[in-house]
Design a protein around this motif. Sequence first.
Motif, PDB file in Angstrom:
ATOM      1  N   ASP A 163       0.848  -1.190   0.000  1.00  0.00           N
ATOM      2  CA  ASP A 163       0.000   0.000   0.000  1.00  0.00           C
ATOM      3  C   ASP A 163       0.884   1.240   0.000  1.00  0.00           C
ATOM      4  O   ASP A 163       1.560   1.526   0.991  1.00  0.00           O
ATOM      5  CB  ASP A 163      -0.905  -0.034   1.238  1.00  0.00           C
ATOM      6  CG  ASP A 163      -1.897   1.114   1.271  1.00  0.00           C
ATOM      7  OD1 ASP A 163      -1.819   2.007   0.412  1.00  0.00           O
ATOM      8  OD2 ASP A 163      -2.752   1.124   2.171  1.00  0.00           O
ATOM      9  N   ALA A 174      -3.776  -5.112  -0.119  1.00  0.00           N
ATOM     10  CA  ALA A 174      -4.403  -4.168   0.809  1.00  0.00           C
ATOM     11  C   ALA A 174      -5.923  -4.358   0.802  1.00  0.00           C
ATOM     12  O   ALA A 174      -6.511  -4.814  -0.190  1.00  0.00           O
ATOM     13  CB  ALA A 174      -4.055  -2.737   0.411  1.00  0.00           C
ATOM     14  N   ASP A 175      -6.559  -3.998   1.887  1.00  0.00           N
ATOM     15  CA  ASP A 175      -8.003  -4.155   2.055  1.00  0.00           C
ATOM     16  C   ASP A 175      -8.696  -2.823   1.763  1.00  0.00           C
ATOM     17  O   ASP A 175      -8.652  -1.906   2.589  1.00  0.00           O
ATOM     18  CB  ASP A 175      -8.309  -4.609   3.480  1.00  0.00           C
ATOM     19  CG  ASP A 175      -9.801  -4.795   3.724  1.00  0.00           C
ATOM     20  OD1 ASP A 175     -10.577  -4.680   2.760  1.00  0.00           O
ATOM     21  OD2 ASP A 175     -10.178  -5.040   4.889  1.00  0.00           O
ATOM     22  N   GLU A 209     -11.784  -2.008   1.887  1.00  0.00           N
ATOM     23  CA  GLU A 209     -12.815  -1.681   2.872  1.00  0.00           C
ATOM     24  C   GLU A 209     -12.225  -0.976   4.090  1.00  0.00           C
ATOM     25  O   GLU A 209     -12.858  -0.089   4.674  1.00  0.00           O
ATOM     26  CB  GLU A 209     -13.572  -2.933   3.296  1.00  0.00           C
ATOM     27  CG  GLU A 209     -14.525  -3.460   2.242  1.00  0.00           C
ATOM     28  CD  GLU A 209     -15.453  -4.532   2.777  1.00  0.00           C
ATOM     29  OE1 GLU A 209     -15.424  -4.786   4.005  1.00  0.00           O
ATOM     30  OE2 GLU A 209     -16.205  -5.108   1.980  1.00  0.00           O
ATOM     31  N   ALA A 210     -11.014  -1.377   4.462  1.00  0.00           N
ATOM     32  CA  ALA A 210     -10.370  -0.729   5.606  1.00  0.00           C
ATOM     33  C   ALA A 210     -10.066   0.730   5.301  1.00  0.00           C
ATOM     34  O   ALA A 210     -10.120   1.588   6.191  1.00  0.00           O
ATOM     35  CB  ALA A 210      -9.093  -1.478   5.974  1.00  0.00           C
ATOM     36  N   ALA A 211      -9.731   1.022   4.048  1.00  0.00           N
ATOM     37  CA  ALA A 211      -9.382   2.391   3.669  1.00  0.00           C
ATOM     38  C   ALA A 211     -10.605   3.261   3.408  1.00  0.00           C
ATOM     39  O   ALA A 211     -10.604   4.458   3.733  1.00  0.00           O
ATOM     40  CB  ALA A 211      -8.495   2.369   2.425  1.00  0.00           C
ATOM     41  N   GLY A 231     -14.010   2.285   4.120  1.00  0.00           N
ATOM     42  CA  GLY A 231     -15.200   1.975   4.910  1.00  0.00           C
ATOM     43  C   GLY A 231     -16.101   1.019   4.141  1.00  0.00           C
ATOM     44  O   GLY A 231     -16.271   1.147   2.927  1.00  0.00           O
ATOM     45  N   ARG A 232     -16.693   0.062   4.842  1.00  0.00           N
ATOM     46  CA  ARG A 232     -17.470  -0.981   4.182  1.00  0.00           C
ATOM     47  C   ARG A 232     -18.658  -0.440   3.386  1.00  0.00           C
ATOM     48  O   ARG A 232     -18.856  -0.841   2.228  1.00  0.00           O
ATOM     49  CB  ARG A 232     -17.948  -1.997   5.223  1.00  0.00           C
ATOM     50  CG  ARG A 232     -18.749  -3.148   4.632  1.00  0.00           C
ATOM     51  CD  ARG A 232     -19.081  -4.169   5.715  1.00  0.00           C
ATOM     52  NE  ARG A 232     -19.997  -5.182   5.238  1.00  0.00           N
ATOM     53  CZ  ARG A 232     -19.652  -6.236   4.502  1.00  0.00           C
ATOM     54  NH1 ARG A 232     -18.392  -6.404   4.156  1.00  0.00           N
ATOM     55  NH2 ARG A 232     -20.565  -7.122   4.117  1.00  0.00           N
ATOM     56  N   GLN A 259     -12.386   1.422  -6.292  1.00  0.00           N
ATOM     57  CA  GLN A 259     -11.802   1.447  -4.952  1.00  0.00           C
ATOM     58  C   GLN A 259     -10.302   1.729  -5.019  1.00  0.00           C
ATOM     59  O   GLN A 259      -9.783   2.599  -4.299  1.00  0.00           O
ATOM     60  CB  GLN A 259     -12.040   0.103  -4.256  1.00  0.00           C
ATOM     61  CG  GLN A 259     -13.485  -0.242  -3.993  1.00  0.00           C
ATOM     62  CD  GLN A 259     -13.652  -1.685  -3.539  1.00  0.00           C
ATOM     63  OE1 GLN A 259     -12.695  -2.461  -3.485  1.00  0.00           O
ATOM     64  NE2 GLN A 259     -14.878  -2.070  -3.210  1.00  0.00           N
TER      65      GLN A 259
END
Length: 405
Positions: free
Chosen positions: A16, A55-56, A58-60, A62-63, A74
Amino acid sequence: MRIAVTGYGALTALGDGVEELWSGLLEGRSGARLLDEAGGEWAELPVRIAAPVTADPEAALGRPRARRLDRSQQLALIAGGEAWRDAGSPQADPERLAVVVGTGIGGVGTLLEQDDVLKQRGPRRVSPRTVPMLMANGASAQLSIEYGARAGTYTTAAACASGAEAIAMAARLIREDDADIVIAGGVEAAITPLTLAGFAQAQALAKPDGPPEGLSRPFDADRRGFVLGEGAGFVIMEREDRAAARGARVRARLDGWGVTADAYHITGTEPGGAGQVRAMRKALAKAGLAAADIDHVNAHATGTAVGDRAEADAVFEVFGDRVPVTAPKGSLGHLVGAAGAVEAIIAIRSLETGLVPATRNLRELDPEIRLDVVASEPRREPVRAVLSNSFGFGGQNVSLVLRGS
């Protein structure tokens, strides 16, 4: 009018952010891995190796927000956000702020997922967000909304040259006084069973012959094809005088770009790489530089037998064998629409650090490739000007010339 690059951001299989990308290249890490070792939807594919972003999102993001976006959108928002912050979050007149995003295919993940929903659960279960999530201009539109960019929102679709072409288009917008600042780059999130199967059937993907991390081998005598990757890379470009007026740090200047078409074959390169040669020479001419002024070439080099040799011949025709060459796809895989933008960022890091990353997995240089390809370990060089190449299906050729600030 000079064009400054004042910020950059990236999301790749190496991690990331730009620092993870750069440190991964210098350390010789690989983002390639086996997809879903337990089998699942990948089980029947002839090639199950790719280089996905780890990298996720959703973590960056928000879901709730992430679920309203295709994966490509995204990744674009995350990498674009890093670039914007890196540029100091400039206070821009919305009427003078533009966005240009390159992508090879757009929201293919959403398209395939919702097609499955249609077939399995019926039309009333298809998401009402399907079209804005799958459309090719979805990433550029989301970025324009995020930053209030009203000078124009553009999407370049030039296969593997899309990200580089986006940067070239951004430069034109600034030179033609259509914008003062442009958020420019590329994104791709196309690691799906369909795309992997299609590339495999076209004999473009490297067939496994060992650990995943050793499979992408640009310029190597034993190269077997490319490893499909995903990711995003963005730069903030602006008029140099405007950047100076706001006290911005200038990471590099984009001084030249060349865009040509082979008009020869839908996947094959024009014999002798003539279109690639023209792109490189156009970029040099626009920058007001001679071939001798370039200190480093970032090669497109995907690891295919024919493509690498054609590019090597073209680079040799323009520069001879004196200039150090690197091929980041040995570590990153092939990011398709994001490749040119991410590799432009890598070129800027070479300008900033004086380091040329080694080409991962280059054990024995193909004897027909007459270039000084950096291997084994990074090389320290006086890097003042870099040429970065991106070539795509359809005969799309883009070369960028970047210089130190």
